[in-house]
Scaffold this motif. Structure first.
Motif, PDB file in Angstrom:
ATOM      1  N   HIS A   1       0.733  -1.130   0.180  1.00 38.03           N
ATOM      2  CA  HIS A   1       0.001  -0.120  -0.032  1.00 38.03           C
ATOM      3  C   HIS A   1       0.740   1.388   0.156  1.00 38.03           C
ATOM      4  O   HIS A   1       0.488   2.114  -0.592  1.00 38.03           O
ATOM      5  N   GLU A   2       1.966   1.164   0.669  1.00 37.38           N
ATOM      6  CA  GLU A   2       2.836   2.397   0.588  1.00 37.38           C
ATOM      7  C   GLU A   2       3.435   2.569  -0.521  1.00 37.38           C
ATOM      8  O   GLU A   2       3.755   3.598  -1.037  1.00 37.38           O
ATOM      9  N   TYR A   3       3.852   1.429  -1.384  1.00 39.47           N
ATOM     10  CA  TYR A   3       4.384   1.314  -2.800  1.00 39.47           C
ATOM     11  C   TYR A   3       3.579   1.989  -3.566  1.00 39.47           C
ATOM     12  O   TYR A   3       4.065   2.555  -4.234  1.00 39.47           O
ATOM     13  N   ALA A   4       2.385   1.312  -3.356  1.00 45.74           N
ATOM     14  CA  ALA A   4       1.428   1.779  -4.603  1.00 45.74           C
ATOM     15  C   ALA A   4       1.196   3.321  -4.507  1.00 45.74           C
ATOM     16  O   ALA A   4       1.081   3.900  -5.824  1.00 45.74           O
ATOM     17  N   GLU A   5       1.006   3.735  -3.492  1.00 43.87           N
ATOM     18  CA  GLU A   5       0.862   5.408  -3.216  1.00 43.87           C
ATOM     19  C   GLU A   5       2.111   5.941  -3.883  1.00 43.87           C
ATOM     20  O   GLU A   5       1.996   7.072  -4.535  1.00 43.87           O
ATOM     21  N   LYS A   6       3.403   5.576  -3.535  1.00 41.26           N
ATOM     22  CA  LYS A   6       4.474   6.362  -3.993  1.00 41.26           C
ATOM     23  C   LYS A   6       4.719   6.317  -5.347  1.00 41.26           C
ATOM     24  O   LYS A   6       5.157   7.257  -6.075  1.00 41.26           O
ATOM     25  N   LEU A   7       4.316   5.043  -5.982  1.00 37.53           N
ATOM     26  CA  LEU A   7       4.791   4.670  -7.383  1.00 37.53           C
ATOM     27  C   LEU A   7       3.555   5.593  -8.157  1.00 37.53           C
ATOM     28  O   LEU A   7       4.162   6.443  -9.266  1.00 37.53           O
ATOM     29  N   THR A   8       2.477   5.582  -7.788  1.00 38.29           N
ATOM     30  CA  THR A   8       1.401   6.088  -8.784  1.00 38.29           C
ATOM     31  C   THR A   8       1.517   7.699  -8.845  1.00 38.29           C
ATOM     32  O   THR A   8       1.266   8.408  -9.337  1.00 38.29           O
ATOM     33  N   SER A   9       2.055   8.242  -7.473  1.00 38.27           N
ATOM     34  CA  SER A   9       2.393   9.687  -7.361  1.00 38.27           C
ATOM     35  C   SER A   9       3.164  10.225  -8.708  1.00 38.27           C
ATOM     36  O   SER A   9       3.381  11.498  -8.729  1.00 38.27           O
ATOM     37  N   LYS A  10       3.969   9.335  -9.092  1.00 40.86           N
ATOM     38  CA  LYS A  10       4.965   9.791 -10.205  1.00 40.86           C
ATOM     39  C   LYS A  10       4.383   9.911 -11.698  1.00 40.86           C
ATOM     40  O   LYS A  10       5.015  10.229 -12.434  1.00 40.86           O
TER      41      LYS A  10
END
Length: 492
Positions: A122-131
């Motif tokens: 969940h942390e990664y999904a949010e961080k990646l899609t913010s790009k």
């Protein structure tokens, strides 16, 4: 001379390999190799690995350790890695911050699959899609680029209700049974019925080797030497002609408005770092969407800041795709890949059950987060732009000096150098000569890849942490080897 120092360091002692600390090497000392002997490794490889697994070079390297942009063989000899495990090691071999993130996670939780929630995905999904720009806000994690492109095929066909997919001649999108159809290299194709079912390969808008294009036709600081008919640099005549060919494929080869997708690498990787003519991808995307399809951007090699100017290669084409696939540099060598799309497109997977056992597991997600942090904190996108631009300009000087170099191209740290027999025809340099040059560069301590249909394009895609000093080292070696090649009329 810098090169004389390199040669002295390389060959001064028959049994001792000296470091390249004078030209940018860190104080890292690789651990002593304690594995099977070189001969035992060769025996195991012959007896127990499938014969299609070919190793680079006449005498394959036995690599056992790595640190940032450096690799070390079983004898302790160090090599400047300008290929990054086939464009995969994005931030550096065994980067300490990535290693630490993996160590911390591996002590807590290895794996559950996503039948349970765990924080890292969940942390990664949010961080990646913010790009991502626009509505590209939903991610599905998988394990490899082929898996990602498989899923993109599925998404496009389910969402649009159409079946036919377009990709480019010279493209590479994987080697699974379905992605093999997208890949348009005869050297990567097996005789399988149905591999091309519903796949159409359209003309490649290549300014160097294509029918049209020339010195004003690609978005790069280095242009091809080929003459161009464009009178206005803001309007590419070659793009207009390649676009017409795409129109003809849609007009004659497909049912009306029955396109599911157009697959496009932002810069073709395996095909030899081929850049498209200016403005083509944006115009092609508009045409495909008018005919009911989606634009799928394959960022497996061009993503994560490698091209320098942008974080994603598609941004260089002034277009927002409907689906984006990524792998390789996303995990710095850890098995990780992803598909990013819009919420609307993602919903079509609800028509049936779709599941990936390892996709986004805790270890992979921890590594993915750390990679994004390193790229940001160490300004590796900016480094790709700075060092890559310098590298391209230095290679262009070598092109002006040596007739065997037909073209230098790329952006950031995604670079190609095409070797030719002569510049009148730009016919590929014979593979025997290519391999001679390639081997000598390796012997002097620099590792590069090869690509293109004929294997005559040197692929330079290093970890994005390399320095100007590293580039100077490589250029000195390229210069020396090419000088000896041309002086000896093909004999090194």
């Amino acid at each position: 001379m810098l090169f004389s120092k390199i040669i002295k360091n390389r060959f001064s002692c028959s049994n001792t390999v000296r470091s390249l600390s004078t030209i940018g090497e860190s104080n890292f000392k690789p651990p002593q190799y304690e594995g099977p002997t070189y001969e035992e490794i060769l025996h195991i490889k012959k007896q127990h690995l499938t014969p299609n697994i070919l190793s680079y070079y006449k005498k394959p390297l036995l690599i056992h350790s790595g640190h940032m942009q450096w690799l070390y063989d079983h004898t302790g000899k160090n090599y400047l890695d300008l290929f990054g495990g086939i464009v995969t090691v994005s931030v550096g071999h065994c980067h300490p911050k990535i290693t630490k993130a993996l160590e911390e996670q591996i002590k807590k939780l290895w794996h559950t699959t996503n039948i349970y929630m765990h924080p890292k995905i969940h942390e990664y999904a949010e961080k990646l899609t913010s790009k991502f720009p626009g509505d590209l806000k939903v991610v599905y994690f998988v394990n490899s680029g082929s898996e990602a492109n498989d899923l993109a095929i599925l998404l496009s066909r389910i969402y649009t209700g159409n079946f036919d997919i377009l990709s480019f001649q010279n493209a590479y999108h994987g080697m699974s049974p379905s992605t093999m159809g997208l890949t348009a290299h005869s050297t990567w194709r097996y005789k399988l019925p149905g591999a091309n079912l519903g796949i159409h390969h359209v003309m490649n808008p290549d300014p160097f080797s294509g029918i049209w294009g020339g010195s004003n036709c690609r978005n790069s600081i280095i242009q091809t030497l080929r003459q161009c008919e464009c009178t206005n640099k803001s309007e590419c005549m070659a793009t207009t002609k390649y676009y017409k060919q795409l129109e003809n494929v849609l007009k004659y080869s497909l049912p009306q408005k029955n396109v599911a997708a157009l697959f496009a690498e932002s810069i073709q990787g395996v095909g030899g770092t081929v850049q498209f003519t200016k403005g083509y991808i944006k115009k092609a995307a508009e045409l495909v969407r008018t005919n009911g399809g989606l634009l799928i951007s394959d960022e497996v090699q061009t993503g994560f800041g490698r091209t320098g100017e942008h974080f994603w290669g598609f941004q260089d084409h002034d277009v927002i795709p409907d689906i984006v696939t990524m792998a390789k540099g996303i995990g710095n060598g850890f098995p990780l890949a992803a598909v990013v799309t819009t919420p609307k497109i993602a919903k079509c997977l609800n028509q049936a059950f779709h599941f990936n056992t390892y996709g986004g597991n805790p270890l992979a997600s921890a590594v993915g987060i750390a990679v994004l942090d390193v790229i940001e904190h160490e300004k590796l996108q900016e480094n790709s732009a700075k060092v890559g631009t310098y590298f391209l300009k230095q290679l262009a000087k070598l092109r002006d000096k040596y007739m065997v170099i037909g073209d230098v191209r790329g952006k950031g740290l995604m670079i190609g150098v095409e070797l030719v027999n002569d510049r009148d025809s730009n016919s590929p340099l014979s593979i025997e000569h290519v391999l001679d040059i390639w081997e000598k560069i390796k012997d002097l301590g620099v590792l590069i890849g090869r690509g293109g249909l004929y294997g005559n394009v040197f692929r330079i895609k290093p970890p994005m942490c390399i320095s100007i000093e590293n580039v100077d080292m490589a250029i000195e070696i390229f210069d020396k080897v090419l000088y000896e090649f041309e002086k000896g009329q093909g004999k090194i």
